[in-house]
Design a protein around this motif. Structure first.
Motif, PDB file in Angstrom:
ATOM      1  N   ASN A  23       7.161  -2.272   6.048  1.00  0.00           N
ATOM      2  CA  ASN A  23       7.208  -1.173   7.181  1.00  0.00           C
ATOM      3  C   ASN A  23       7.421  -2.156   8.236  1.00  0.00           C
ATOM      4  OD1 ASN A  23       6.483   1.571   6.031  1.00  0.00           O
ATOM      5  ND2 ASN A  23       4.738   0.085   5.289  1.00  0.00           N
ATOM      6  N   GLY A  47       1.307   8.504   4.913  1.00  0.00           N
ATOM      7  CA  GLY A  47       1.974   7.712   3.927  1.00  0.00           C
ATOM      8  C   GLY A  47       1.126   7.690   2.705  1.00  0.00           C
ATOM      9  N   SER A  51      -0.611   2.054   1.595  1.00  0.00           N
ATOM     10  CA  SER A  51       0.841   1.529   2.142  1.00  0.00           C
ATOM     11  C   SER A  51       0.316   1.093   3.532  1.00  0.00           C
ATOM     12  CB  SER A  51       1.587   2.791   2.595  1.00  0.00           C
ATOM     13  OG  SER A  51       0.902   3.818   3.088  1.00  0.00           O
ATOM     14  N   GLN A 176       6.174   7.229   9.575  1.00  0.00           N
ATOM     15  CA  GLN A 176       6.019   7.463   8.129  1.00  0.00           C
ATOM     16  C   GLN A 176       5.869   6.180   7.365  1.00  0.00           C
ATOM     17  OE1 GLN A 176       6.163  10.388   6.065  1.00  0.00           O
ATOM     18  NE2 GLN A 176       5.601   8.826   4.582  1.00  0.00           N
ATOM     19  N   PHE A 177       4.956   5.674   6.871  1.00  0.00           N
ATOM     20  CA  PHE A 177       4.494   4.544   6.157  1.00  0.00           C
ATOM     21  C   PHE A 177       5.207   4.821   4.742  1.00  0.00           C
ATOM     22  CE2 PHE A 177       1.932   3.839   9.548  1.00  0.00           C
ATOM     23  CZ  PHE A 177       1.736   2.311   9.634  1.00  0.00           C
ATOM     24  N   GLN A 178       6.112   3.666   4.463  1.00  0.00           N
ATOM     25  CA  GLN A 178       6.646   3.806   3.151  1.00  0.00           C
ATOM     26  C   GLN A 178       6.089   2.840   1.978  1.00  0.00           C
ATOM     27  OE1 GLN A 178       9.385   5.621   2.647  1.00  0.00           O
ATOM     28  NE2 GLN A 178       9.358   6.148   4.718  1.00  0.00           N
ATOM     29  N   ARG A 179       6.114   3.314   0.949  1.00  0.00           N
ATOM     30  CA  ARG A 179       5.486   2.666  -0.284  1.00  0.00           C
ATOM     31  C   ARG A 179       6.160   1.238  -0.253  1.00  0.00           C
ATOM     32  NH1 ARG A 179       1.614   4.703  -3.258  1.00  0.00           N
ATOM     33  NH2 ARG A 179       1.133   6.923  -3.317  1.00  0.00           N
ATOM     34  N   GLN A 181       7.752  -2.268  -1.563  1.00  0.00           N
ATOM     35  CA  GLN A 181       8.593  -2.720  -2.754  1.00  0.00           C
ATOM     36  C   GLN A 181       7.712  -3.430  -3.910  1.00  0.00           C
ATOM     37  OE1 GLN A 181      11.770  -1.534  -3.196  1.00  0.00           O
ATOM     38  NE2 GLN A 181      11.263  -0.148  -1.465  1.00  0.00           N
ATOM     39  N   GLY A 214       3.502   0.965  -5.498  1.00  0.00           N
ATOM     40  CA  GLY A 214       3.759   0.819  -4.154  1.00  0.00           C
ATOM     41  C   GLY A 214       2.561   0.769  -3.225  1.00  0.00           C
TER      42      GLY A 214
END
Length: 408
Positions: A23, A47, A51, A176-179, A181, A214
């Motif tokens: 992020n 999110g 995350s 928006q926090f992404q999972r 990788q 994630g």
């Protein structure tokens, strides 16, 4: 110096923006907000779990109040930073809305933030799981947001933003926090192992990273668990802990869907070493990756041999079938979680019967299921009940829901 005996999730919880994994854009915006003094009244962090939402909120709260920030980073040495790190600051208020979700709690909060900070630059309110607030509490919070005191900054965190009033979200700066990788998680785990002098196998860390979908916190917890079990992190230990179903196993399943003898033998064997929910979750992730492959998007967690197999399978099953497979997985998981009566193993058998129906284009009936269950009993050791008993006991609910057609 005494050894830190806290869980690894606490020992290695980031204390500065530079320690955060993933992020990057969110981190840069928050840092620039501090450096350029462009702080807004309210922020909305959403999110998946693990995350980095709440951790980022705490670091941001420190950076806002740090007496000696360096390029926007909190110093972690001044009095304000130490108080926040020790959860003793009277000016950083953290509320768990899952337990304090009443209108009275919000009214008390609104009253307390009217007063100026005691020993900090700003009052910061971190409201975790904000979607759990009652309707009345949400409306009371909205009133406070409409006319906030100049010295207050709100940070709302949630895993379910759809349940939060649009009027609240519209008054915030949303992130928006992404999972994370798989590779990002794996690198962080390697670093923690080096800090703790924990021997590890790279494949074991990859298995952990893949299995948590994630979530960094879950990954570190599994690492902690594996290291306590054997003093090292190896593949066998991780597989035993997470009940891992390998991509190789899932590829074998998808390659044999049209051959009931092979597919049901696979179901029988996989149930000897894995819980149905673990198997279905692995199948679901594999389907998601096949859809990505069909759209020329390659996951960084896939090796070349697995990617080649997925490319072959993604040509075998079109997007419509894959979407149907996903719907079946989601529904089966829901039934599994609600199940209090049936042997959970039967739900994986039921999932295969539905997959077979999608592939062949045939409507499921009691007769077709009976035929396939006879096959299953022939390739498995689960022969305590007759096919008729299995159908009556486990699939009667399918008939009631109209998902199985009785023979005429």
């Amino acid at each position: 110096m005494a050894k830190d005996t806290r869980p690894l999730t606490l020992v290695y919880r980031p204390q500065q923006f530079k320690d955060l994994v993933g992020n990057d854009m969110i981190r840069t915006i928050l840092l620039n907000s501090i450096k350029e003094d462009k702080v807004r009244t309210a922020y909305f962090f959403c999110g998946g779990r693990g995350s980095g939402k709440t951790t980022s909120a705490r670091i941001f709260a420190k950076a806002l109040n740090c007496l000696h920030p360096v390029d926007g980073e909190p110093c972690n040495e001044c009095e304000a930073c130490r108080l926040i790190n020790d959860a003793k600051s009277l000016d950083v208020i953290e509320i768990d809305a899952a337990s304090e979700n009443s209108v009275q709690s919000i009214r008390e909060l609104s009253n307390s933030i009217q007063y100026a900070p005691i020993n900090s630059k700003r009052k910061v309110v971190i409201l975790d799981e904000v979607h759990c607030l009652t309707v009345q509490a949400s409306n009371a919070l909205l009133k406070t947001l409409e006319e906030p005191p100049a010295h207050v900054v709100f940070i709302f965190c949630t895993t379910d933003p759809q349940k939060v009033l649009e009027t609240i979200k519209s008054r915030t700066m949303m992130f928006q926090f992404q999972r994370l990788q798989t590779q990002e998680i794996s690198e962080r785990l390697k670093w923690i192992c080096s800090q703790e002098s924990i021997p590890y196998e790279e494949e074991a860390l990859s298995l952990i990273s893949f299995s948590v979908n994630g979530g960094m916190r879950d990954a570190i917890t599994l690492l902690d668990q594996a290291s306590i079990f054997s003093g090292k992190v190896d593949v066998d230990t991780v597989k035993n802990i997470v009940g891992f179903v390998s991509y190789k196993d899932v590829i074998e399943f998808f390659s044999s869907i049209e051959v009931p003898e092979k597919a049901l033998k696979w179901v029988s064997d996989i149930l000897k070493k894995n819980a149905p929910i673990e198997v279905i979750n692995s199948i679901l992730r594999f389907i998601e990756n096949m859809i990505l492959v069909q759209n020329s998007v390659v996951s960084s967690s896939l090796t070349k041999d697995i990617l080649d197999e997925q490319k072959i399978l993604s040509t075998k099953f079109d997007y419509k079938k894959l979407s149907q497979f996903m719907a079946i997985c989601f529904k089966t998981i829901k039934m599994l979680k609600q199940n209090q009566v049936y042997d959970s193993s039967i739900f994986l058998i039921d999932l295969y019967l539905s997959f077979y129906s999608v592939v062949t284009g045939n409507v499921r009936t009691s007769q077709s299921d009976a035929s396939l269950l006879d096959t299953f009993r022939g390739v498995s050791t689960m022969k305590r009940e007759t096919t008729e008993e299995i159908l009556n006991k486990y699939f009667s609910f399918k008939v009631l829901e109209g998902e199985l057609v009785l023979p005429e």
